[in-house]
Design an enzyme around this catalytic site. Structure first.
Site, PDB file in Angstrom:
ATOM      1  N   VAL A  70      59.499  36.814  82.697  1.00  0.00           N
ATOM      2  CA  VAL A  70      58.156  36.535  83.195  1.00  0.00           C
ATOM      3  C   VAL A  70      57.569  37.826  83.742  1.00  0.00           C
ATOM      4  O   VAL A  70      58.191  38.503  84.564  1.00  0.00           O
ATOM      5  CB  VAL A  70      58.175  35.452  84.306  1.00  0.00           C
ATOM      6  CG1 VAL A  70      56.793  35.290  84.931  1.00  0.00           C
ATOM      7  CG2 VAL A  70      58.665  34.119  83.754  1.00  0.00           C
ATOM      8  N   ALA A 115      57.954  41.617  87.559  1.00  0.00           N
ATOM      9  CA  ALA A 115      58.528  40.809  86.483  1.00  0.00           C
ATOM     10  C   ALA A 115      59.907  40.323  86.915  1.00  0.00           C
ATOM     11  O   ALA A 115      60.450  40.784  87.929  1.00  0.00           O
ATOM     12  CB  ALA A 115      58.661  41.622  85.202  1.00  0.00           C
ATOM     13  N   LYS A 116      60.459  39.414  86.174  1.00  0.00           N
ATOM     14  CA  LYS A 116      61.853  39.007  86.380  1.00  0.00           C
ATOM     15  C   LYS A 116      62.348  38.361  85.108  1.00  0.00           C
ATOM     16  O   LYS A 116      61.545  37.824  84.337  1.00  0.00           O
ATOM     17  CB  LYS A 116      61.958  37.999  87.530  1.00  0.00           C
ATOM     18  CG  LYS A 116      63.312  37.971  88.195  1.00  0.00           C
ATOM     19  CD  LYS A 116      63.479  39.168  89.099  1.00  0.00           C
ATOM     20  CE  LYS A 116      64.679  39.061  89.997  1.00  0.00           C
ATOM     21  NZ  LYS A 116      64.526  39.960  91.144  1.00  0.00           N
ATOM     22  N   GLY A 117      63.651  38.413  84.916  1.00  0.00           N
ATOM     23  CA  GLY A 117      64.243  37.755  83.763  1.00  0.00           C
ATOM     24  C   GLY A 117      65.508  37.043  84.177  1.00  0.00           C
ATOM     25  O   GLY A 117      66.053  37.282  85.264  1.00  0.00           O
TER      26      GLY A 117
END
Ligand code: GLU
Length: 426
Positions: A70, A115-117
């Site tokens: 995201v 962001a992050k995943g």
């Protein structure tokens, strides 16, 4: 690799990560009297991906994994944030973590968005070979999504420098040349920055030291409990111990250890590498998470997962100062309960920002093909995080607000300003 599986807000319904992130954002937006259109833009992620991909496991069977990335906001620069491997990771959690990254990067004023995943997987149940295949295939699914000028991943819960090396190699294989700037938190031998592995823990130590001092407590001799003994908790415990802090209780995924006369973090690190948990270390008493969270200590470091202190257990907390080494460990419904009881929290986006600050240094070093020595990294980290701490303190005092609202308001104002100046396209 240690991860902590503490229950998330067990008991009565408490906000989950995305509800917490949005409640915190709304509070900051109200405080800033943010224009409705800016509020609407910042409340939602800019882009998000869900990928399902097959991996051949060691025994020959094929398993399908689900991963997420995201990108919450890119108004101030490329998106930035870690990749988490955890069995409970889902899209909403990644959305919340991505939003927190936007505010964190803005608060410490590094030129990144957020962001992050994550991949829904328990990395402790996979062999190194299987982990490598999951990582490389996930990186392949993110082709075109991540890149040094687009979105730069880093380690998070359940991932480490080796994970970043695999991602960097996979992206480089596809590009046909080495792309060091696509991830941060790489091994130093591969373009990683000196001091990155300890950076989040070092920032926790610096900010906790400041908050303790404001409460009239010297870190030297202060009693300390630490939840989590992974990337963040281990380094924080070791560096706090170096400053004279007395570690009296630590928990990890397998249990916890306590000793009123002090624990030795080096011995616990050895225990972890040999047994996969610190639990049962010689010369310690067992302690569970509830016992640790309610320990009567000067400093409680939360370095595990989100949703650990909620309205359900905030009454039981007896620490003087809480350092939020994890993202979102205290839910918004717990904040007023802690405040009423005179407990000071160093908010997550400030307390754990050391990691992304040194990630920024690593990215800059990669772009310049020039490596900084460890003492320069640590000193610059100290300056940046202390500068952010000063800004939060000044705003807190000026507006008569708590540190979380001050930190969020500074960050949201910066992102809102960038959004407004850039204007709307088309
Ligand atoms: N995962 C870390 C965090 O939550 C580091 C992110 C980064 O360095 O990009 O802040």
């Amino acid at each position: 690799m240690a991860i902590t599986d503490a229950p998330r807000g067990a008991g009565r319904a408490t906000p989950n990560a995305i509800e917490s992130a949005l409640a915190q954002f709304d509070r900051a937006a109200d405080h800033l009297d943010l224009a409705p259109e800016t509020r609407a833009i910042l409340r939602v992620p800019k882009r998000e991906w869900t990928v399902n991909f097959p991996v051949s496991m060691d025994d020959g069977h094929v398993e399908v994994f689900t991963g997420y990335r995201v990108q919450h906001n890119m108004a101030r620069g490329p998106a930035k944030g870690g990749i988490r491997f955890h069995p409970a990771t889902d899209l909403d959690e990644v959305r919340a973590l991505a939003m927190w990254m936007t505010w964190k990067c803005a608060l410490v004023n590094v030129p990144f968005g957020g962001a992050k995943g994550g991949v829904t997987v328990d990395p402790r149940k996979l062999s190194q070979n299987e982990l490598q295949h999951v990582t490389r295939r996930f990186a392949t699914e993110l082709q075109g999504v991540i890149g040094p000028e687009i979105d730069i991943p880093a380690p998070d819960v359940g991932t480490n420098a080796q994970t970043m090396a695999w991602i960097m190699d996979t992206v480089s294989m596809h590009a046909g040349y080495t792309v060091p700037g696509v991830v941060t938190g790489k091994p130093v031998g591969l373009g990683g920055s000196e001091g990155r592995a300890d950076a989040t823990g070092r920032g926790v130590m610096f900010t906790a030291q400041r908050a303790l001092r404001e409460a009239g407590i010297d870190m030297n001799g202060a009693t300390v409990a630490v939840q989590g003994f992974g990337n963040v908790g281990e380094a924080a415990a070791r560096l706090i111990h170096e400053q004279g802090g007395k570690l009296v209780a630590i928990t990890d995924v397998g249990g916890g250890v306590a000793n009123p006369n002090g624990l030795d973090p080096a011995a616990l690190k050895l225990r972890l590498s040999e047994h996969g948990t610190i639990a049962g270390a010689p010369g310690t008493e067992p302690i569970d998470n509830a016992g640790l969270l309610s320990a009567d200590v000067d400093l409680l470091v939360l370095a595990a997962l989100e949703g650990q202190i909620t309205a359900n257990n905030a009454d039981a907390v007896h620490a003087r100062v809480i350092a939020e080494g994890a993202n979102g460990p205290v839910t918004p419904d717990a904040d007023p309960i802690l405040a009423d009881r005179g407990i000071v929290s160093v908010p997550d986006i400030l307390c754990n920002s050391g990691g992304v600050i040194v990630s920024y240094f690593e990215w800059v070093q990669n772009l310049q093909s020039f490596a900084w020595p460890a003492d320069q990294v640590a000193e610059r980290l100290r300056q940046v995080i202390n500068g952010a701490y000063d800004e939060v303190s000044a705003m807190r005092q000026r507006d008569g607000i708590d540190a979380r609202l001050a930190a969020q308001a500074i960050a949201v104002a910066r992102v809102a300003e960038a959004t407004q100046i850039r204007g709307r396209y088309p």
